[in-house]
Design an enzyme around this catalytic site. Sequence first.
Site, PDB file in Angstrom:
ATOM      1  CG  ASP A  12      -1.717   1.226   1.382  1.00 54.78           C
ATOM      2  OD1 ASP A  12      -2.280   1.657   0.362  1.00 54.78           O
ATOM      3  OD2 ASP A  12      -1.806   1.781   2.493  1.00 54.78           O
ATOM      4  CG  ASP A  14      -1.967   7.397   0.043  1.00 57.22           C
ATOM      5  OD1 ASP A  14      -1.082   8.201  -0.271  1.00 57.22           O
ATOM      6  OD2 ASP A  14      -2.923   7.105  -0.693  1.00 57.22           O
ATOM      7  N   GLY A  49      -7.596   3.615   2.938  1.00 58.25           N
ATOM      8  CA  GLY A  49      -7.651   2.545   1.927  1.00 58.25           C
ATOM      9  C   GLY A  49      -8.899   2.566   1.069  1.00 58.25           C
TER      10      GLY A  49
HETATM   11  C1  BG6 Z   1      -5.904   5.411  -0.378  1.00 60.88           C
HETATM   12  C2  BG6 Z   1      -6.012   6.321   0.823  1.00 60.88           C
HETATM   13  O1  BG6 Z   1      -4.575   5.009  -0.524  1.00 60.88           O
HETATM   14  O2  BG6 Z   1      -6.297   6.088  -1.570  1.00 60.88           O
HETATM   15  C3  BG6 Z   1      -7.395   6.930   0.903  1.00 60.88           C
HETATM   16  O3  BG6 Z   1      -5.741   5.560   1.991  1.00 60.88           O
HETATM   17  C4  BG6 Z   1      -7.751   7.619  -0.408  1.00 60.88           C
HETATM   18  O4  BG6 Z   1      -7.412   7.873   1.958  1.00 60.88           O
HETATM   19  C5  BG6 Z   1      -7.632   6.600  -1.550  1.00 60.88           C
HETATM   20  O5  BG6 Z   1      -9.083   8.143  -0.371  1.00 60.88           O
HETATM   21  C6  BG6 Z   1      -7.964   7.204  -2.920  1.00 60.88           C
HETATM   22  O6  BG6 Z   1      -7.008   8.182  -3.241  1.00 60.88           O
HETATM   23  P1  BG6 Z   1      -7.107   9.238  -4.414  1.00 60.88           P
HETATM   24  O7  BG6 Z   1      -5.746   9.885  -4.391  1.00 60.88           O
HETATM   25  O8  BG6 Z   1      -7.354   8.477  -5.685  1.00 60.88           O
HETATM   26  O9  BG6 Z   1      -8.217  10.162  -4.090  1.00 60.88           O
HETATM   27 MG    MG Z   2      -2.869   3.248   3.395  1.00 59.19          MG
END
Ligand code: BG6
Ligand code: MG
Length: 220
Positions: A12, A14, A49
Amino acid sequence: MKFEDIKGFAFDLDGVIADSARLHAKAWHQTADEVHSEWTPELAEALKGVSRMDSLGMILKAGGHENDYTEDEKVALATEKNTKYLKLVESLTPDDVLPGMKAFLDELKASGYKMSVASASKNAPAILKQLKITDYFEGVVDPAKLHAGKPDPEIFSLAAGVMDLAPEVVAGLEDSGAGIKSINAAGELSIGIGNQLMEADVRFADTSEVSLKNIKAKLG
Ligand code: BG6
Ligand code: MG
């Protein structure tokens, strides 16, 4: 899974590699305020996530506002959140790789393990580039192509495929409950970042503890 079976790691992004979970949370907090849903630590944790549109749905639901916005208005709110998030992301540098993770990536590379990225974020390739770590990975799963996001196993199954490995020889790293469920359902070894992740096969309090030696020790 035995330590010796592991041939690849699916990450993963973030909150596992990038110090960006706090930036998602900051931007979503502003959205929650705007739609008058209460921002709580539980909501913040549950959003980890989860895809952009599903996250917005959860924020609206938390305040009982799920029927108060048209689809177009929801897209506008999600786009606004992403614009704010990307503004925050501009400040990220290679120093924002989470503690110990650059060393872990180097250790994996030197030891011949394959690596891939299983992030729900459509911004993952841009963040990897900004952190200057794109080249460590065989590839990044495109979340736009998923039929179902985490906790469905699809993203971590595809992350094994990106490395040309069977799930049985892959370990996945996650900081979210939804992500740990996805790894487990894919039949991979789940490594949780955060002691609250009770369903993880192996848990670390934070990223600074993650190393091959420590994973081996925990697997026993
Ligand atoms: C995940 C994060 O990795 O990605 C979430 O943990 C986030 O918080 C999700 O909403 C989607 O991300 P993005 O950048 O496509 O809006
Ligand atoms: Mg994460």
